[in-house]
Write an enzyme that holds these catalytic residues in place. Structure first.
Site, mmCIF file in Angstrom:
data_model
loop_
_atom_site.group_PDB
_atom_site.id
_atom_site.type_symbol
_atom_site.label_atom_id
_atom_site.label_comp_id
_atom_site.label_asym_id
_atom_site.label_seq_id
_atom_site.Cartn_x
_atom_site.Cartn_y
_atom_site.Cartn_z
ATOM 1 N N PHE A 137 106.258 70.165 -15.592
ATOM 2 C CA PHE A 137 105.641 71.029 -16.604
ATOM 3 C C PHE A 137 104.710 70.166 -17.439
ATOM 4 O O PHE A 137 105.144 69.190 -18.059
ATOM 5 C CB PHE A 137 106.673 71.704 -17.503
ATOM 6 N N ASP A 222 103.715 61.544 -18.425
ATOM 7 C CA ASP A 222 103.777 62.605 -19.422
ATOM 8 C C ASP A 222 105.084 62.444 -20.181
ATOM 9 O O ASP A 222 106.153 62.798 -19.687
ATOM 10 C CB ASP A 222 103.703 63.959 -18.709
ATOM 11 N N LYS A 251 105.130 66.684 -29.189
ATOM 12 C CA LYS A 251 106.431 67.132 -29.694
ATOM 13 C C LYS A 251 106.921 66.354 -30.909
ATOM 14 O O LYS A 251 106.579 66.650 -32.036
ATOM 15 C CB LYS A 251 107.447 67.150 -28.554
#
Length: 397
Positions: A137, A222, A251
């Site tokens: 993702f 990532d 995040k």
């Protein structure tokens, strides 16, 4: 307003893209949040790995308030010390050389893809292939959902950009077969988060690095979900002794204030020049002031050692639950405070039952309970959540 009035207003005015849970949150403190009725919940989702310092952290609140009183935003045509400080801290923590700030994980990954393509084109005009993993993702923009190796996110949004291919995670032979000198980059999560908390096999990432070196391709990690201390190291790639050419973050980077970043080596960053990339809001003073607090606190070795210790403790608690419910719990996996419990059935009803009893957890990939709490949790907090989980599982076993 009553909760029902808020639900009605949301249904009328907000795009229906979230499968929301039926509570209205009002405020938080530490690892707890409170709804509009004053009910207390222990938060082991942490805004999906965002609230690394918990809620209402005094140093974070102070830094944001002080910066808001000075300057919230100015154009990136000018310098600010808070941005320069945050960039310096990230280069020191990462071992890489140049930082760019955006506003989200998707933006960070978009920037990394652009940089990888620009670097590859400086070598050869047909060197453009980006390889990612199945069940990965990487975001919801057109390019990053194309990079995401899950067709369900791509349906209905074609035509998608060309040049992306996918291989099974942890399968080095499959990667070797698809790579060539036309490969621009391999982009992987060091631990797959949304895909179900999948951890790489021992030498997998090392072998990926070797293949990238062989084909003069870049390795992009990532770390949107796994970075900022989540694994017990500031960057999860340090757990495996593998250094990328580009790493992406978002995040938890500013503890809840929107920010994203990618960091690259000097060799790669050198292909970007003025006008090649940009962001109006990226790296604004408010976000960078918050990021500096997070980087100072989470970047400390003692803080990270405690994350690792709490992660080990929670994993042991979850494994005891697995032993108690072997027909329901298939596997417990993860490291640090990114942990997953794979079930033999869908997990959303279990999440709802935990919510009713005052614990916020999450289900991803349909049947994996995911735990990404604030990094400040204690053994007592872990026991509280695990006791609630253990109390609801008999209804589903």
């Amino acid at each position: 307003m009553t909760d029902e009035q808020i639900y009605e207003k949301d249904a009328r005015d907000y795009l229906p893209v979230f499968a929301r849970y039926k509570i209205v949150l009002d405020h938080g403190d530490g690892v707890y949040v409170y709804d509009t009725h004053g009910k207390k919940y222990i938060d082991f989702l942490g805004g999906i790995a965002v609230n690394v310092l918990g809620h209402n952290h005094p140093q974070l609140v102070k830094a944001v308030a002080e910066q808001a009183g000075k300057m919230i935003h100015c154009s990136n045509l000018y310098y600010t010390q808070v941005q320069a400080d945050a960039a310096e801290k990230l280069t020191k923590l990462s071992g890489l050389n140049k930082v760019f700030f955006g506003n989200s994980g998707a933006e960070a990954n978009e920037g990394a893809i652009k940089l990888a393509r620009k670097y590859a084109h400086s070598i050869s005009g047909d060197k453009s292939q980006i390889i990612t993993a199945i069940h990965s993702f990487h975001g919801r923009t057109i390019a990053t959902l194309t990079a995401t190796g899950q067709p369900k996110y791509q349906e209905g949004f074609g035509p998608l950009p060309e040049g992306f291919d996918y291989v099974p995670y942890n399968d080095i032979e499959a990667l070797e077969k698809i790579m060539s000198d036309k490969t621009a980059a391999v982009m992987l999560e060091p631990i797959q988060g949304e895909g179900g908390v999948h951890v790489p096999d021992g030498a997998y990432l090392t072998k990926v690095r070797e293949l990238c070196n062989k084909h003069n391709a870049l390795l992009i990690f990532d770390e949107i979900q796994t970075g900022i201390g989540r694994s017990g190291k500031f960057f999860t790639y340090d757990k495996f002794g593998v250094k990328p050419d580009i790493v992406t973050l978002a995040k938890g980077l500013a503890g809840g204030v929107p920010i994203g970043a990618f960091i690259a080596s000097d060799k790669v960053a050198a292909v970007f020049h003025a006008g090649d990339h940009g962001s109006t809001f990226g790296g604004n003073p408010l976000a960078c002031a918050a990021a500096n607090v997070v980087l100072d606190l989470v970047g400390d070795d003692k803080f990270l050692d405690n994350v690792e210790a709490m992660g080990d403790y929670m994993k042991s608690r979850l494994e005891k639950i697995q032993n108690k419910f072997p027909d329901l719990v298939k596997e417990v996996r993860g490291m640090g405070l990114i942990l997953g419990m794979e079930l033999t059935k869908p997990g959303r009803d279990i999440v709802n039952s935990c919510l009713e009893k005052g614990a916020i957890i999450n289900c991803t990939a349909g049947n994996v309970l995911r735990f990404v709490p604030p990094l400040i949790v204690t053994k007592e907090h872990i026991d509280e959540v695990c006791d609630i989980l253990e109390s609801v599982l008999p209804d589903f076993a």
